[in-house]
Scaffold this active site. Structure first.
Site, PDB file in Angstrom:
ATOM      1  N   HIS A 180       0.830  -1.206   0.000  1.00  0.00           N
ATOM      2  CA  HIS A 180       0.000   0.000   0.000  1.00  0.00           C
ATOM      3  C   HIS A 180       0.860   1.251   0.000  1.00  0.00           C
ATOM      4  CE1 HIS A 180      -3.772  -2.182   1.750  1.00  0.00           C
ATOM      5  NE2 HIS A 180      -3.420  -2.617   0.549  1.00  0.00           N
ATOM      6  N   HIS A 204       1.416  -2.750   9.329  1.00  0.00           N
ATOM      7  CA  HIS A 204       2.842  -3.021   9.125  1.00  0.00           C
ATOM      8  C   HIS A 204       3.700  -2.396  10.238  1.00  0.00           C
ATOM      9  CE1 HIS A 204       2.172  -4.614   5.047  1.00  0.00           C
ATOM     10  NE2 HIS A 204       1.275  -3.665   4.926  1.00  0.00           N
TER      11      HIS A 204
END
Length: 213
Positions: free
Chosen positions: A106, A165
């Site tokens: 992303h 993340h």
């Protein structure tokens, strides 16, 4: 609906925008004929093919790295030998959790798409159209849509930065995205055999250029 297919949203808005603005500039400002203008449009649209290749190769690389560095955590049944899983997909099929180095796709894609949009819309500074023309309305609608999409990408980038993340995965994703943008618009597209920069060769870092209205 947005992040998972971020490149598709960017592609389908940039495609008509690049085609219309490039053809209009080639015909009005550079006085090219229809054939030469059409060829120039095809050359500039090839930047979208390059972007598609960058998106595909990088995402495949991220999957490969995650599979290479990961292992599966799964609740095994008593008496059964522990199974070795080769990929995240196999692990998830057995309801396991794959622990690997997951580079943020992303962060990579959102930063790359946002920078690419900013590069392409810079062409409007040199574009001259009649205020009452239908083409101007279409280009303005595409411009507003691209700006809105960029706002969405920035917002979703912030959401990813906050909630998904770890820092190293996000940082590496951003660095790869910015490297892809820099390598194309700041290096390769300056060469003769490339899709070229948006007419009239405007870049975000370039402050010295002239144009007529």
């Amino acid at each position: 609906y947005f992040v998972k297919v971020a490149w598709a949203w960017t592609l389908w808005l940039l495609l008509p925008f690049i085609a219309l603005t490039t053809y209009q500039l080639a015909r009005r400002q550079f006085r090219y004929g229809r054939t030469k203008s059409a060829l120039l449009v095809l050359r500039r649209l090839s930047a979208l093919l390059v972007g598609t290749a960058v998106w595909y190769l990088c995402t495949e690389l991220f999957v490969y790295v995650e599979n290479l560095t990961g292992e599966c955590s799964i609740q095994g049944k008593p008496g059964q030998p522990r199974r070795l899983y080769a990929s995240k997909r196999e692990c998830r099929q057995d309801s396991g959790v794959w622990n690997g180095f997951d580079i943020s796709g992303h962060c990579f894609l959102l930063s790359y798409c946002a920078m690419m949009i900013l590069e392409e819309v810079a062409v409007l500074e040199a574009l001259s159209m009649d205020h009452s023309s239908k083409l101007r309305v279409v280009v303005n609608v595409l411009f507003v849509s691209l700006c809105s999409l960029t706002v969405i990408w920035v917002f979703m980038f912030l959401c990813t930065a906050l909630y998904f993340h770890d820092f190293s995965q996000k940082l590496l994703g951003v660095l790869i995205g910015l490297s892809a943008w820099y390598g194309t618009y700041r290096f390769w597209y300056l060469k003769p055999f490339s899709p070229g920069l948006p007419l009239p060769n405007i870049s975000l870092s370039s402050k010295k250029y002239s144009y007529s209205r």
